[in-house]
Write a protein that holds these residues in place. Structure first.
Motif, PDB file in Angstrom:
ATOM      1  N   ASP A  70      -5.701  -4.097 -13.630  1.00  0.00           N
ATOM      2  CA  ASP A  70      -6.464  -4.328 -12.403  1.00  0.00           C
ATOM      3  C   ASP A  70      -5.519  -4.248 -11.199  1.00  0.00           C
ATOM      4  OD1 ASP A  70      -7.566  -6.059 -10.156  1.00  0.00           O
ATOM      5  OD2 ASP A  70      -9.282  -6.056 -11.518  1.00  0.00           O
ATOM      6  N   GLU A  71      -5.773  -3.312 -10.289  1.00  0.00           N
ATOM      7  CA  GLU A  71      -4.873  -3.089  -9.162  1.00  0.00           C
ATOM      8  C   GLU A  71      -4.757  -4.303  -8.255  1.00  0.00           C
ATOM      9  OE1 GLU A  71      -3.272   0.598  -7.275  1.00  0.00           O
ATOM     10  OE2 GLU A  71      -2.439  -1.041  -8.412  1.00  0.00           O
ATOM     11  N   GLU A  72      -5.885  -4.951  -7.961  1.00  0.00           N
ATOM     12  CA  GLU A  72      -5.859  -6.118  -7.075  1.00  0.00           C
ATOM     13  C   GLU A  72      -5.066  -7.268  -7.689  1.00  0.00           C
ATOM     14  OE1 GLU A  72      -9.621  -7.346  -5.638  1.00  0.00           O
ATOM     15  OE2 GLU A  72     -10.163  -5.401  -4.806  1.00  0.00           O
ATOM     16  N   LEU A  73      -5.288  -7.495  -8.986  1.00  0.00           N
ATOM     17  CA  LEU A  73      -4.544  -8.558  -9.667  1.00  0.00           C
ATOM     18  C   LEU A  73      -3.058  -8.229  -9.741  1.00  0.00           C
ATOM     19  CD1 LEU A  73      -6.845  -9.630 -12.647  1.00  0.00           C
ATOM     20  CD2 LEU A  73      -6.267 -10.950 -10.608  1.00  0.00           C
ATOM     21  N   ASN A  74      -2.755  -6.959  -9.950  1.00  0.00           N
ATOM     22  CA  ASN A  74      -1.356  -6.550 -10.048  1.00  0.00           C
ATOM     23  C   ASN A  74      -0.638  -6.726  -8.715  1.00  0.00           C
ATOM     24  OD1 ASN A  74       0.470  -5.451 -12.105  1.00  0.00           O
ATOM     25  ND2 ASN A  74       0.736  -3.753 -10.668  1.00  0.00           N
ATOM     26  N   LEU A  75      -1.349  -6.421  -7.630  1.00  0.00           N
ATOM     27  CA  LEU A  75      -0.774  -6.618  -6.303  1.00  0.00           C
ATOM     28  C   LEU A  75      -0.580  -8.104  -6.014  1.00  0.00           C
ATOM     29  CD1 LEU A  75       0.181  -5.438  -3.614  1.00  0.00           C
ATOM     30  CD2 LEU A  75      -2.201  -5.414  -2.857  1.00  0.00           C
ATOM     31  N   PHE A  76      -1.576  -8.895  -6.381  1.00  0.00           N
ATOM     32  CA  PHE A  76      -1.474 -10.347  -6.196  1.00  0.00           C
ATOM     33  C   PHE A  76      -0.314 -10.920  -7.005  1.00  0.00           C
ATOM     34  CE2 PHE A  76      -2.808 -14.688  -7.584  1.00  0.00           C
ATOM     35  CZ  PHE A  76      -2.674 -15.314  -6.353  1.00  0.00           C
TER      36      PHE A  76
ATOM     37  N   LYS B 263      10.774  -1.785  -6.686  1.00  0.00           N
ATOM     38  CA  LYS B 263      10.584  -0.451  -7.255  1.00  0.00           C
ATOM     39  C   LYS B 263       9.125  -0.266  -7.628  1.00  0.00           C
ATOM     40  CE  LYS B 263      11.598   3.487  -9.338  1.00  0.00           C
ATOM     41  NZ  LYS B 263      11.972   4.695  -8.585  1.00  0.00           N
ATOM     42  N   ILE B 264       8.531   0.864  -7.206  1.00  0.00           N
ATOM     43  CA  ILE B 264       7.140   1.175  -7.512  1.00  0.00           C
ATOM     44  C   ILE B 264       7.094   2.294  -8.541  1.00  0.00           C
ATOM     45  CG2 ILE B 264       4.944   2.012  -6.583  1.00  0.00           C
ATOM     46  CD1 ILE B 264       5.830   0.839  -3.871  1.00  0.00           C
TER      47      ILE B 264
ATOM     48  N   VAL C 198       1.700   1.173  -9.632  1.00  0.00           N
ATOM     49  CA  VAL C 198       0.608   1.381  -8.691  1.00  0.00           C
ATOM     50  C   VAL C 198      -0.369   2.379  -9.312  1.00  0.00           C
ATOM     51  CG1 VAL C 198       1.931   3.171  -7.463  1.00  0.00           C
ATOM     52  CG2 VAL C 198      -0.026   2.098  -6.348  1.00  0.00           C
ATOM     53  N   SER C 199      -1.651   2.025  -9.318  1.00  0.00           N
ATOM     54  CA  SER C 199      -2.663   2.909  -9.905  1.00  0.00           C
ATOM     55  C   SER C 199      -3.222   3.878  -8.874  1.00  0.00           C
ATOM     56  CB  SER C 199      -3.796   2.072 -10.512  1.00  0.00           C
ATOM     57  OG  SER C 199      -3.296   1.231 -11.535  1.00  0.00           O
ATOM     58  N   GLU C 200      -3.352   3.425  -7.637  1.00  0.00           N
ATOM     59  CA  GLU C 200      -3.869   4.265  -6.561  1.00  0.00           C
ATOM     60  C   GLU C 200      -2.748   4.525  -5.560  1.00  0.00           C
ATOM     61  OE1 GLU C 200      -6.835   5.568  -6.330  1.00  0.00           O
ATOM     62  OE2 GLU C 200      -7.754   4.558  -8.054  1.00  0.00           O
ATOM     63  N   LYS C 201      -2.471   5.788  -5.301  1.00  0.00           N
ATOM     64  CA  LYS C 201      -1.352   6.141  -4.431  1.00  0.00           C
ATOM     65  C   LYS C 201      -1.488   5.517  -3.039  1.00  0.00           C
ATOM     66  CE  LYS C 201       1.544  10.100  -3.256  1.00  0.00           C
ATOM     67  NZ  LYS C 201       2.707   9.550  -3.965  1.00  0.00           N
ATOM     68  N   ASP C 202      -2.728   5.360  -2.566  1.00  0.00           N
ATOM     69  CA  ASP C 202      -2.963   4.771  -1.241  1.00  0.00           C
ATOM     70  C   ASP C 202      -2.459   3.332  -1.149  1.00  0.00           C
ATOM     71  OD1 ASP C 202      -4.076   7.079  -0.393  1.00  0.00           O
ATOM     72  OD2 ASP C 202      -6.136   6.362  -0.314  1.00  0.00           O
ATOM     73  N   ASN C 203      -2.278   2.679  -2.298  1.00  0.00           N
ATOM     74  CA  ASN C 203      -1.869   1.274  -2.287  1.00  0.00           C
ATOM     75  C   ASN C 203      -0.355   1.086  -2.306  1.00  0.00           C
ATOM     76  OD1 ASN C 203      -4.467   0.207  -2.224  1.00  0.00           O
ATOM     77  ND2 ASN C 203      -4.696   0.326  -4.440  1.00  0.00           N
ATOM     78  N   GLU C 204       0.389   2.171  -2.333  1.00  0.00           N
ATOM     79  CA  GLU C 204       1.849   2.055  -2.405  1.00  0.00           C
ATOM     80  C   GLU C 204       2.401   1.221  -1.250  1.00  0.00           C
ATOM     81  OE1 GLU C 204       3.990   5.668  -2.812  1.00  0.00           O
ATOM     82  OE2 GLU C 204       3.185   6.129  -4.783  1.00  0.00           O
ATOM     83  N   PHE C 205       1.839   1.437  -0.041  1.00  0.00           N
ATOM     84  CA  PHE C 205       2.375   0.727   1.123  1.00  0.00           C
ATOM     85  C   PHE C 205       2.143  -0.776   0.996  1.00  0.00           C
ATOM     86  CE2 PHE C 205      -2.007   0.810   2.415  1.00  0.00           C
ATOM     87  CZ  PHE C 205      -2.168  -0.246   3.297  1.00  0.00           C
ATOM     88  N   LYS C 206       1.075  -1.199   0.316  1.00  0.00           N
ATOM     89  CA  LYS C 206       0.800  -2.623   0.129  1.00  0.00           C
ATOM     90  C   LYS C 206       1.893  -3.267  -0.726  1.00  0.00           C
ATOM     91  CE  LYS C 206      -4.234  -2.064   0.428  1.00  0.00           C
ATOM     92  NZ  LYS C 206      -5.518  -2.230  -0.287  1.00  0.00           N
TER      93      LYS C 206
END
Length: 231
Positions: A70-76, A110-111, A94-102
């Motif tokens: 889950d991208e949101e959980l992974n970011l959290f 490292k991403i 990162v699953s979605e490239k657009d989220n790299e900056f987050k």
């Protein structure tokens, strides 16, 4: 070196096995991943949720790797880890490239973009004296990732466009990466996508892409369905 890895899906399992000889602990949040990790003989800890207290109780590690599906959980989780251990190295998928900056804003050191990792692997293979047809016989370890040759159809929404104008849009809208092109006006040879290359895409050209199998199929379907009006 002590490593704490969160998540044990197919991608997480590959990372864990690569690091298997190191002192690795795997943290999971569901029974399926717990069973898989234990059967692979890793030291496994199951948590119900991302909780500061429980994560601190796991002890201090040298490297933390966040690979939750889950991208949101992974970011959290990444934010939590950097907050709890600001001086430790945090690696995140990162699953979605657009989220790299987050993730960068979260301070992740490292991403990992699995699509780009696969693309780099394909490019290495393509640079060897092998034909595309031979490469098509290669089966990727991750069944969700594949690559394909996609011929540009006359009148499709890419016909007549320049590569630099559509590269980012395609990657964002379809979660695939264009790694090479066969530009029929120039030659029959595969040319890898670099910053200096800006081909005009014409009917008959071939794009070589990597990404999720379903995303590749969706891209192909749209090329067939979304035709540019002659008017």
């Amino acid at each position: 070196m002590r490593i704490l890895l969160f998540g044990f899906d197919d991608f997480g399992e590959k990372v864990a096995k690569y690091l298997g000889k190191k002192e690795l602990t795997v943290v999971v949040f569901d029974e399926e991943e717990e069973k898989k990790a234990k059967s692979s003989f890793f030291h496994v800890i199951k948590l119900d949720k991302i909780n500061d207290k429980e994560i601190l109780e796991l002890g201090e590690f040298d490297i933390y790797i966040a690979l939750l599906r889950d991208e949101e959980l992974n970011l959290f989780l990444s934010l939590t880890l950097k907050d709890l251990f600001p001086n430790k190295k945090v690696i995140a998928k990162v699953s979605e490239k657009d989220n790299e900056f987050k993730y960068k804003l979260a301070g992740v050191d490292k991403i990992i973009n699995p699509y780009e990792v696969t693309a780099n692997r394909i490019m290495t293979i393509l640079k060897k004296p092998l034909t595309i047809k031979l490469i098509e016989t290669i089966i990727f370890e991750d069944n969700n990732l594949s690559f394909a040759e996609i011929e540009i159809l006359k009148g499709s929404f890419l016909d007549g466009k320049y590569l630099k104008d559509i590269y980012k849009e395609i990657s964002q809208n379809y979660n695939i990466i264009i790694i090479a092109i066969v530009d029929k006006e120039m030659s029959e040879n595969v040319q890898f996508i670099t910053k200096g290359i800006n081909h005009k895409i014409d009917a008959g050209d071939i794009l070589i892409v990597v990404g999720d199998i379903f995303e590749i199929d969706r891209f192909k379907n749209d090329l067939e369905l979304l035709k540019v009006s002659d008017g």
